[in-house]
Motif scaffolding. Structure first.
Motif, PDB file in Angstrom:
ATOM      1  N   LYS A   1       0.813  -1.214   0.000  1.00  0.00           N
ATOM      2  CA  LYS A   1       0.000   0.000   0.000  1.00  0.00           C
ATOM      3  C   LYS A   1       0.847   1.265   0.000  1.00  0.00           C
ATOM      4  O   LYS A   1       0.342   2.364  -0.250  1.00  0.00           O
ATOM      5  N   LEU A   2       2.160   1.109   0.264  1.00  0.00           N
ATOM      6  CA  LEU A   2       3.069   2.252   0.240  1.00  0.00           C
ATOM      7  C   LEU A   2       3.838   2.329  -1.076  1.00  0.00           C
ATOM      8  O   LEU A   2       4.752   3.134  -1.217  1.00  0.00           O
ATOM      9  N   GLY A   3       3.497   1.485  -2.040  1.00  0.00           N
ATOM     10  CA  GLY A   3       4.138   1.539  -3.342  1.00  0.00           C
ATOM     11  C   GLY A   3       5.167   0.467  -3.591  1.00  0.00           C
ATOM     12  O   GLY A   3       5.741   0.393  -4.678  1.00  0.00           O
ATOM     13  N   THR A   4       5.439  -0.388  -2.601  1.00  0.00           N
ATOM     14  CA  THR A   4       6.405  -1.461  -2.810  1.00  0.00           C
ATOM     15  C   THR A   4       5.814  -2.500  -3.763  1.00  0.00           C
ATOM     16  O   THR A   4       4.659  -2.903  -3.617  1.00  0.00           O
ATOM     17  N   ALA A   5       6.609  -2.942  -4.724  1.00  0.00           N
ATOM     18  CA  ALA A   5       6.116  -3.835  -5.771  1.00  0.00           C
ATOM     19  C   ALA A   5       5.782  -5.214  -5.221  1.00  0.00           C
ATOM     20  O   ALA A   5       6.340  -5.665  -4.217  1.00  0.00           O
ATOM     21  N   THR A   6       4.858  -5.886  -5.896  1.00  0.00           N
ATOM     22  CA  THR A   6       4.565  -7.295  -5.663  1.00  0.00           C
ATOM     23  C   THR A   6       4.819  -8.045  -6.972  1.00  0.00           C
ATOM     24  O   THR A   6       5.036  -7.432  -8.011  1.00  0.00           O
ATOM     25  N   ALA A   7       4.807  -9.357  -6.921  1.00  0.00           N
ATOM     26  CA  ALA A   7       4.994 -10.172  -8.124  1.00  0.00           C
ATOM     27  C   ALA A   7       4.187 -11.456  -7.981  1.00  0.00           C
ATOM     28  O   ALA A   7       4.003 -11.957  -6.863  1.00  0.00           O
ATOM     29  N   SER A   8       3.720 -12.005  -9.107  1.00  0.00           N
ATOM     30  CA  SER A   8       2.844 -13.172  -9.079  1.00  0.00           C
ATOM     31  C   SER A   8       3.305 -14.234 -10.064  1.00  0.00           C
ATOM     32  O   SER A   8       3.950 -13.927 -11.071  1.00  0.00           O
TER      33      SER A   8
END
Length: 564
Positions: free
Chosen positions: A381-388
């Motif tokens: 929610k603070l802009g840190t990326a995720t990956a799937s």
């Protein structure tokens, strides 16, 4: 609820499943803007601004200057009241009576003798900054107890007056520390923090910090005023996460102070800072096949793509978490515990071992990776990326089968499919009727254009051999990727294999109409007639008989003449 428990943190960490956007500004940009604002302010100002999720101070100016708090002391009174409620020593329904000594020259919305419940007194003290309710609570709770509670939670530069011979005094950093604990739901308890936050969000005096914010922005704050003093302190929920903002001013006109504090809030809200952890993940690009109920281990390289070094422990360190969702986006599994990441300098990478928990039901699942801070707060929610990436859960395979498919197939016609197989120990002791399931995939769009099944035969326990079966090519033309696996009752019992095939038109034969064109035979040339000698019609001598054919005269013979 603003949760920090791990199970909830995983969900919050990965909410939205959207990679973080590049930072629009650095902390240095925020500092520069605020420095310009402070230098232009005609009075004195103590500022302390922080990100509670990371514990990082974003800006400070005279943050350790002791300043008369005015009504900001009511934050300490609220904290002590909630501590007593949490301990069961007080209840919201308890009666608080406003006495004559609670009515001072600072004014009150209540008259002496007014009875309020504890809940009503706290609401009046915070939302409309009622002084009579605040002093009544100060008398009931006791200033020594209030100060002791502040010391016990680690706040030493916040002093509530003991008698009328002294003032309420605090530094901007001390007020900010209290609000940071509140934002992290660690002030008294998570439940007490939620109650205090909700009350502060109902603040009705909104002419300072909220005045420069867009409509609808959530802010939990408390104001303070005395002659020559104008304050506001609170938690602003920005698009980049919560920000603790403490602004305490002195020796300035009220209008100037109000505008200054509103501008501080506006700058903080609109500055999108670099995420606490800028991460990049190298996740599998194709689906991972795994047995149902298994715990496969995968290695995921993670890179620190930000400008700051990740620490190995403590503030500034990070943890990896994951969640797994089914095809209906229902959450089916999460990390057992966060996975600690090593200290990484900017641009450096590390291989992280991730153990998944595959559900018992076969199907396709989506795994999303994200980061949390040392306290378990989600950073997506603070802009840190995720990956799937995808996990394909299947029942334990019972056969190892590889099919030899011709590279060229003919549309609508059968070709020989040769499938070599070996029964695996998981096949048990019973026979299995198998089919080969196939899909034809467009290599440009990755979409299926045709699919079907081919009966193979019966797999016997412990057996190995070859299935010979026909494969009828679908009615398409071109080059495709053929994906196939072996199934029993529509459940995959082997790995999925792929091969490239080209589908052309039907086979043709020499005797087919429109088939092979016979060779062209050139017509035989007719020889030209041999030229004949022409004889002049004799004027004398023998006249040839008209009944006799005229014989050709051989070339080179002299021209006949009349008899002499």
């Amino acid at each position: 609820m603003r949760g920090s428990a791990f199970g909830l943190a995983v969900v919050l960490a990965l909410a939205g499943l959207v990679p973080g956007a590049p930072a629009a500004a650095s902390t240095a940009d925020l500092v520069q803007h605020l420095d310009q604002l402070v230098s232009a302010f005609p009075g004195g100002a103590g500022l302390w601004i922080a990100d509670p999720n990371t514990g990082k101070t974003l800006y400070s100016h005279d943050a350790d200057e002791p300043i008369i708090t005015a009504s900001l002391y009511k934050l300490a009174v609220l904290t002590e009241a909630e501590r007593r409620v949490e301990a069961g020593q007080l209840h919201y329904g308890d009666i608080i009576t406003i006495e004559d000594e609670d009515i001072t020259e600072d004014g009150s919305f209540e008259v002496a003798g007014t009875e309020l419940t504890l809940d009503q007194a706290l609401e009046a003290m915070i939302t409309i900054s009622d002084n009579g309710a605040a002093l009544a609570l100060w008398h009931v709770l006791g200033p020594e107890n209030i100060n002791a509670t502040l010391r016990n939670i680690g706040i030493t530069d916040f002093h509530v007056f003991l008698d009328w011979n002294e003032d309420n005094v605090a530094t901007p950093r001390a007020v900010g520390t209290l609000l940071t604990l509140l934002a992290k739901r660690q002030l008294v308890s998570a439940a007490a923090s939620d109650r205090m936050l909700a009350r502060l969000e109902r603040q009705q005096i909104n002419d300072r910090l909220p005045a420069g914010l867009p409509q609808g922005v959530v802010i939990a704050h408390k104001t303070g005023n005395l002659p020559g003093l104008t304050h506001d302190a609170g938690i602003i929920y920005t698009p980049a996460g919560p920000r603790v903002v403490v602004a305490m001013t002195w020796d300035a006109y009220d209008a100037d102070a109000y505008a200054f504090i509103a501008n501080v809030a506006s700058i903080v809200y609109s500055t999108l800072l670099e995420p606490p952890a800028n991460a990049r993940y190298d996740v599998p690009r194709t689906a991972i096949s795994a047995d149902i109920g298994s715990a496969p281990r995968i290695i995921v390289p993670i890179t620190n793509a930000g400008s700051e070094t990740w620490k190995a422990s403590g503030p500034g360190s990070f943890r990896l978490v994951w969640e797994m969702r089914d095809s209906k986006d229902a959450l089916v599994a999460t990390s057992a515990t966060p996975i600690a990441l090593p200290g990484l300098a900017s641009g450096r990478s590390a291989d992280i071992s991730v153990v998944l928990a595959v559900p018992q039901a076969p199907g396709d699942y989506k795994v999303t990776l994200g980061l949390v801070d040392v306290n378990g707060n989600g950073l997506a929610k603070l802009g840190t990326a995720t990956a799937s990436f995808q996990v394909r859960a299947h029942q334990a395979y019972i056969v190892n089968a590889a099919a030899a498919v011709p590279t060229m197939l003919h549309r609508g016609e059968a070709s020989l499919l040769v499938t070599k197989y070996t029964a695996l120990p998981t096949a048990g002791t019973t026979a299995h009727t198998l089919v080969l399931s196939w899909r034809l995939i467009d290599t440009k769009t990755s979409r299926s254009v045709a699919q079907g099944t081919v009966p193979l035969g019966t797999l016997q326990p412990g057996a190995a051999g070859i299935f010979f079966t026909p494969l009828i090519a679908p009615a398409v033309l071109g080059t495709y990727r053929l994906a196939y696996d072996v199934r029993e009752k529509n459940v995959a019992v082997s790995e999925t294999f792929t091969t490239n095939v080209t589908i052309v038109g039907p086979r043709t034969f020499p005797d087919d109409e429109g088939g092979r064109t016979p060779p062209v035979i050139a017509p035989r040339a007719t020889p030209a007639p041999t030229p004949r000698m022409r004889f002049p019609t004799p004027t004398t001598g023998i006249v040839p008989s008209p009944q006799l054919p005229t014989l050709p005269v051989p070339r080179g013979r002299p021209t006949p003449t009349a008899n002499p």
